[in-house]
Design a protein around this motif. Structure first.
Motif, PDB file in Angstrom:
ATOM      1  N   ALA A 111       0.900  -1.232   0.001  1.00  0.00           N
ATOM      2  CA  ALA A 111       0.053  -0.053  -0.129  1.00  0.00           C
ATOM      3  C   ALA A 111       1.025   1.155   0.150  1.00  0.00           C
ATOM      4  CB  ALA A 111      -0.912   0.048   1.161  1.00  0.00           C
ATOM      5  N   ALA A 112       0.509   2.256  -0.808  1.00  0.00           N
ATOM      6  CA  ALA A 112       1.218   3.403  -0.711  1.00  0.00           C
ATOM      7  C   ALA A 112       0.104   4.676  -0.393  1.00  0.00           C
ATOM      8  CB  ALA A 112       1.924   3.622  -2.228  1.00  0.00           C
ATOM      9  N   TRP A 113       0.824   5.766   0.264  1.00  0.00           N
ATOM     10  CA  TRP A 113       0.002   6.675   0.716  1.00  0.00           C
ATOM     11  C   TRP A 113       0.459   8.073   0.031  1.00  0.00           C
ATOM     12  CZ3 TRP A 113      -4.947   7.729   2.088  1.00  0.00           C
ATOM     13  CH2 TRP A 113      -5.130   8.827   2.465  1.00  0.00           C
ATOM     14  N   HIS A 114      -0.336   8.748  -0.706  1.00  0.00           N
ATOM     15  CA  HIS A 114       0.020  10.072  -1.150  1.00  0.00           C
ATOM     16  C   HIS A 114      -0.860  11.141  -0.420  1.00  0.00           C
ATOM     17  CE1 HIS A 114       0.431  13.776  -3.786  1.00  0.00           C
ATOM     18  NE2 HIS A 114       1.546  13.130  -4.342  1.00  0.00           N
ATOM     19  N   ALA A 115      -0.102  12.129   0.417  1.00  0.00           N
ATOM     20  CA  ALA A 115      -0.836  13.134   1.104  1.00  0.00           C
ATOM     21  C   ALA A 115      -2.050  13.926   0.472  1.00  0.00           C
ATOM     22  CB  ALA A 115       0.128  14.397   1.456  1.00  0.00           C
ATOM     23  N   ALA A 116      -1.750  14.234  -0.849  1.00  0.00           N
ATOM     24  CA  ALA A 116      -2.963  14.911  -1.690  1.00  0.00           C
ATOM     25  C   ALA A 116      -3.877  13.977  -2.417  1.00  0.00           C
ATOM     26  CB  ALA A 116      -2.219  15.681  -2.696  1.00  0.00           C
ATOM     27  N   LEU A 117      -3.314  12.718  -2.820  1.00  0.00           N
ATOM     28  CA  LEU A 117      -4.063  11.900  -3.874  1.00  0.00           C
ATOM     29  C   LEU A 117      -4.758  10.511  -3.302  1.00  0.00           C
ATOM     30  CD1 LEU A 117      -1.737  12.246  -6.800  1.00  0.00           C
ATOM     31  CD2 LEU A 117      -4.039  13.380  -6.583  1.00  0.00           C
ATOM     32  N   GLY A 118      -4.040  10.169  -1.881  1.00  0.00           N
ATOM     33  CA  GLY A 118      -4.705   9.088  -1.310  1.00  0.00           C
ATOM     34  C   GLY A 118      -3.799   7.830  -1.482  1.00  0.00           C
ATOM     35  N   LEU A 119      -4.763   6.695  -1.367  1.00  0.00           N
ATOM     36  CA  LEU A 119      -4.372   5.447  -1.269  1.00  0.00           C
ATOM     37  C   LEU A 119      -4.099   4.763  -2.657  1.00  0.00           C
ATOM     38  CD1 LEU A 119      -3.356   2.926   0.701  1.00  0.00           C
ATOM     39  CD2 LEU A 119      -6.044   2.311   0.396  1.00  0.00           C
ATOM     40  N   SER A 120      -2.872   4.054  -2.810  1.00  0.00           N
ATOM     41  CA  SER A 120      -2.718   3.053  -4.053  1.00  0.00           C
ATOM     42  C   SER A 120      -2.332   1.690  -3.379  1.00  0.00           C
ATOM     43  CB  SER A 120      -1.540   3.600  -4.649  1.00  0.00           C
ATOM     44  OG  SER A 120      -1.664   4.602  -5.348  1.00  0.00           O
ATOM     45  N   GLN A 121      -2.884   0.682  -3.980  1.00  0.00           N
ATOM     46  CA  GLN A 121      -2.852  -0.674  -3.541  1.00  0.00           C
ATOM     47  C   GLN A 121      -2.040  -1.430  -4.842  1.00  0.00           C
ATOM     48  OE1 GLN A 121      -5.998  -2.202  -0.877  1.00  0.00           O
ATOM     49  NE2 GLN A 121      -7.203  -0.979  -1.965  1.00  0.00           N
ATOM     50  N   HIS A 122      -1.253  -2.569  -4.284  1.00  0.00           N
ATOM     51  CA  HIS A 122      -0.501  -3.308  -5.231  1.00  0.00           C
ATOM     52  C   HIS A 122      -0.537  -4.922  -4.762  1.00  0.00           C
ATOM     53  CE1 HIS A 122       1.503   0.305  -6.393  1.00  0.00           C
ATOM     54  NE2 HIS A 122       1.050   0.628  -5.297  1.00  0.00           N
ATOM     55  N   LEU A 123      -0.769  -5.767  -5.676  1.00  0.00           N
ATOM     56  CA  LEU A 123      -0.994  -7.081  -5.595  1.00  0.00           C
ATOM     57  C   LEU A 123      -0.229  -8.011  -6.234  1.00  0.00           C
ATOM     58  CD1 LEU A 123      -2.081  -9.504  -3.708  1.00  0.00           C
ATOM     59  CD2 LEU A 123      -4.021  -9.612  -5.235  1.00  0.00           C
ATOM     60  N   GLY A 124       0.682  -8.667  -5.955  1.00  0.00           N
ATOM     61  CA  GLY A 124       1.764  -9.597  -6.975  1.00  0.00           C
ATOM     62  C   GLY A 124       1.702 -10.969  -6.416  1.00  0.00           C
ATOM     63  N   VAL A 125       1.371 -11.918  -7.317  1.00  0.00           N
ATOM     64  CA  VAL A 125       1.368 -13.430  -7.081  1.00  0.00           C
ATOM     65  C   VAL A 125       2.428 -13.863  -8.400  1.00  0.00           C
ATOM     66  CG1 VAL A 125       0.156 -15.501  -7.121  1.00  0.00           C
ATOM     67  CG2 VAL A 125      -0.913 -13.368  -6.403  1.00  0.00           C
ATOM     68  N   SER A 126       3.278 -14.794  -7.684  1.00  0.00           N
ATOM     69  CA  SER A 126       4.156 -15.646  -8.484  1.00  0.00           C
ATOM     70  C   SER A 126       4.378 -17.061  -8.301  1.00  0.00           C
ATOM     71  CB  SER A 126       5.651 -14.755  -8.672  1.00  0.00           C
ATOM     72  OG  SER A 126       6.122 -14.916  -7.290  1.00  0.00           O
ATOM     73  N   LEU A 127       4.618 -17.860  -9.286  1.00  0.00           N
ATOM     74  CA  LEU A 127       4.630 -19.255  -8.944  1.00  0.00           C
ATOM     75  C   LEU A 127       5.925 -19.814  -9.678  1.00  0.00           C
ATOM     76  CD1 LEU A 127       3.260 -21.765  -8.083  1.00  0.00           C
ATOM     77  CD2 LEU A 127       2.378 -22.005 -10.221  1.00  0.00           C
ATOM     78  N   ARG A 128       6.824 -20.520  -9.146  1.00  0.00           N
ATOM     79  CA  ARG A 128       7.940 -21.182  -9.729  1.00  0.00           C
ATOM     80  C   ARG A 128       7.626 -22.618 -10.060  1.00  0.00           C
ATOM     81  NH1 ARG A 128      11.542 -21.973  -5.916  1.00  0.00           N
ATOM     82  NH2 ARG A 128      10.027 -21.289  -4.073  1.00  0.00           N
ATOM     83  N   PHE A 129       8.191 -23.026 -10.999  1.00  0.00           N
ATOM     84  CA  PHE A 129       8.153 -24.337 -11.415  1.00  0.00           C
ATOM     85  C   PHE A 129       9.670 -25.085 -11.617  1.00  0.00           C
ATOM     86  CE2 PHE A 129       4.999 -22.062 -13.483  1.00  0.00           C
ATOM     87  CZ  PHE A 129       3.718 -22.738 -13.238  1.00  0.00           C
ATOM     88  N   GLU A 130       9.552 -26.408 -11.337  1.00  0.00           N
ATOM     89  CA  GLU A 130      10.797 -27.218 -11.349  1.00  0.00           C
ATOM     90  C   GLU A 130      11.290 -27.160 -12.861  1.00  0.00           C
ATOM     91  OE1 GLU A 130      12.519 -28.633  -9.290  1.00  0.00           O
ATOM     92  OE2 GLU A 130      11.172 -28.335  -7.518  1.00  0.00           O
ATOM     93  N   LYS A 131      12.635 -26.882 -12.998  1.00  0.00           N
ATOM     94  CA  LYS A 131      13.098 -26.855 -14.465  1.00  0.00           C
ATOM     95  C   LYS A 131      13.367 -28.144 -14.743  1.00  0.00           C
ATOM     96  CE  LYS A 131      16.782 -24.830 -17.043  1.00  0.00           C
ATOM     97  NZ  LYS A 131      18.259 -24.130 -16.848  1.00  0.00           N
ATOM     98  N   PRO A 132      12.653 -28.432 -16.096  1.00  0.00           N
ATOM     99  CA  PRO A 132      13.027 -29.841 -16.765  1.00  0.00           C
ATOM    100  C   PRO A 132      14.373 -30.260 -16.897  1.00  0.00           C
ATOM    101  CG  PRO A 132      11.574 -28.219 -18.228  1.00  0.00           C
ATOM    102  CD  PRO A 132      12.191 -27.515 -17.040  1.00  0.00           C
TER     103      PRO A 132
END
Length: 284
Positions: free
Chosen positions: A263-284
């Protein structure tokens, strides 16, 4: 169609200065980077494809990542991105792939009135204590009723372990070819250079500092800290001077799955939100 040029010029100029959105610049990738105030030039996860392509060279397993961002609770400032990193060839002793790592990313920002679509391909290679990388972007900016413009941007990155395992340096030059976006006032995609240091006194603590300079804007100073509370839990905080935002976030890791929120907060513009999801696989 000629009206498109001044409109694009105004949007590209206003967006990064007033809204800190994409503005056809390098932008922000991943909720981990967002929580660190986007002090991300030394990071080496799948989102290095956009933060500093040299970091791809240290991705040890095939990885897929999804990232969603909402700025200031406005639907018009949504971003969604999908990234893939694939090591090429056998692993070396330092876990880097012998022939480097290839990456692809697709990203979209905005809504139907104004939007930016970016498709990028990158490559990173690690040799010894140094990593290098390059990326090519196809960028399209569209305004409803006025059409769209396209440009191709080329970017280069580098990373190095100044003090092995403790002090790291990263630098990234976005759009070194100064791609032209429109004939009106010779409008070009922003050319941005960022460079930073990461100090890691222990395996649990990371301190990042970074400066970012658009050739037409003031410099941005960014800093972030990450603390690995548990093997599966990390907490983060940071700030960025130009956008005057303070940031915080958490990261959860379970097996091959990584989930990050910021989450990020800007005094004038307000709240921003960020979501990340990553998945690793076994290398063949």
């Amino acid at each position: 169609m000629r009206l498109l040029y001044p409109v694009v010029s105004i949007m590209v100029w206003l967006t990064p200065q007033l809204l800190a959105a994409q503005g056809s610049g390098p932008g922000l990738r991943g909720a981990r980077a967002a929580a660190l105030g986007n002090a991300s030039a030394t990071l080496t996860d799948v989102w290095a494809i956009g933060n500093n392509v040299a970091g791809l060279g240290q991705v040890a397993q095939p990885t897929v990542g999804f990232y969603a961002e909402n700025r200031y609770l406005s639907r018009a400032l949504n971003t969604a991105a999908l990234a893939v990193a694939v090591p090429i060839g056998p692993q070396q002793a330092n876990t880097a792939s012998a022939r480097g790592v290839a990456g692809l990313e697709a990203q979209r920002f905005g809504d139907k009135l104004y939007n930016e679509t970016r498709v990028g391909a990158g490559y990173g290679y690690r040799g010894g204590l140094v990593s290098i990388g390059a990326r090519v972007d196809m960028l399209q900016i569209s305004i409803e009723g006025l059409g769209s413009r396209r440009a191709v941007a080329v970017s280069l990155g580098g990373q190095a372990e100044v003090v092995p395992k403790h002090l790291f340096f990263g630098a990234y030059l976005y759009n070194l070819n100064q791609a032209k976006l429109a004939e009106y006032r010779d409008e070009r995609v922003p050319t941005v250079l960022k460079a930073g240091l990461s100090y890691r006194p222990t395996d649990k603590v990371m301190l990042n500092v970074e400066t970012e300079k658009d050739v037409q804007q003031a410099a941005d100073f960014k800093a972030g800290i990450e603390y690995q509370v548990l093997e599966s839990l990390a907490v983060r905080g940071g700030f960025a001077s130009l956008t005057r935002q303070t940031t915080a976030g958490v990261g959860f890791r379970g097996g091959r799955l990584q989930i990050d929120y910021a989450a990020a907060w800007h005094a004038a513009l307000g709240l921003s939100q960020h979501l990340g999801v990553s998945l690793r696989f076994e290398k063949p």
